[in-house]
Motif scaffolding. Structure first.
Motif, PDB file in Angstrom:
ATOM      1  N   SER A  35      40.125  14.039  60.610  1.00 27.52           N
ATOM      2  CA  SER A  35      38.985  14.372  60.710  1.00 27.52           C
ATOM      3  C   SER A  35      37.901  13.157  60.522  1.00 27.52           C
ATOM      4  CB  SER A  35      38.263  15.336  60.641  1.00 27.52           C
ATOM      5  OG  SER A  35      37.835  15.925  58.930  1.00 27.52           O
ATOM      6  N   VAL A  36      38.657  12.297  60.188  1.00 24.07           N
ATOM      7  CA  VAL A  36      37.808  11.294  59.093  1.00 24.07           C
ATOM      8  C   VAL A  36      37.247  10.302  60.226  1.00 24.07           C
ATOM      9  CG1 VAL A  36      39.785  10.138  57.892  1.00 24.07           C
ATOM     10  CG2 VAL A  36      37.199   9.193  57.491  1.00 24.07           C
ATOM     11  N   PHE A  37      38.867   9.876  61.209  1.00 24.07           N
ATOM     12  CA  PHE A  37      39.052   9.108  62.552  1.00 24.07           C
ATOM     13  C   PHE A  37      37.441   9.475  63.708  1.00 24.07           C
ATOM     14  CE2 PHE A  37      42.965   8.975  60.226  1.00 24.07           C
ATOM     15  CZ  PHE A  37      43.210   7.742  59.671  1.00 24.07           C
ATOM     16  N   ASP A  38      37.926  10.909  63.548  1.00 25.32           N
ATOM     17  CA  ASP A  38      36.330  10.859  64.432  1.00 25.32           C
ATOM     18  C   ASP A  38      35.355  10.480  64.242  1.00 25.32           C
ATOM     19  OD1 ASP A  38      38.468  11.964  66.181  1.00 25.32           O
ATOM     20  OD2 ASP A  38      38.689  13.447  65.414  1.00 25.32           O
ATOM     21  N   ARG A  39      35.084  11.101  62.460  1.00 29.36           N
ATOM     22  CA  ARG A  39      33.584  10.556  62.489  1.00 29.36           C
ATOM     23  C   ARG A  39      32.576   9.602  62.245  1.00 29.36           C
ATOM     24  NH1 ARG A  39      35.449  14.729  58.476  1.00 29.36           N
ATOM     25  NH2 ARG A  39      35.129  12.552  56.703  1.00 29.36           N
TER      26      ARG A  39
END
Length: 87
Positions: A35-39
């Protein structure tokens, strides 16, 4: 570290400067929260670049307009970060 990802330094061994291969027996990252790639916008546009390149270094590549746009998007996001501000 420890929140979005976990690193395995594997004893902190440093390979010779002349080493041609990674001497580490395991991957550097033990865990990365996807999810870090979305945040984080910079991570998101960087991840989009990863499928743009052929691993074969001698292969001729055709760069599409979409790939070029992804490259510029990454540069814009990277240049907007505090790390790249000089004054």
């Amino acid at each position: 570290p420890g929140r979005d990802y976990a690193i395995d330094v594997q004893g902190g061994e440093r390979p010779s400067a002349l080493a041609r291969e990674d001497a580490a027996p395991a991957p550097l990252f033990r865990y990365v929260d996807p999810s870090v790639f979305d945040r984080r916008p910079t991570y998101r546009v960087f991840a989009a670049l990863l499928d743009n390149y052929d691993a074969e270094v001698c292969a001729t590549e055709d760069v599409t307009e979409g790939e070029r746009a992804e490259g510029y998007a990454f540069l814009r996001e990277a240049m907007a970060t505090p790390t790249t501000k000089f004054c």
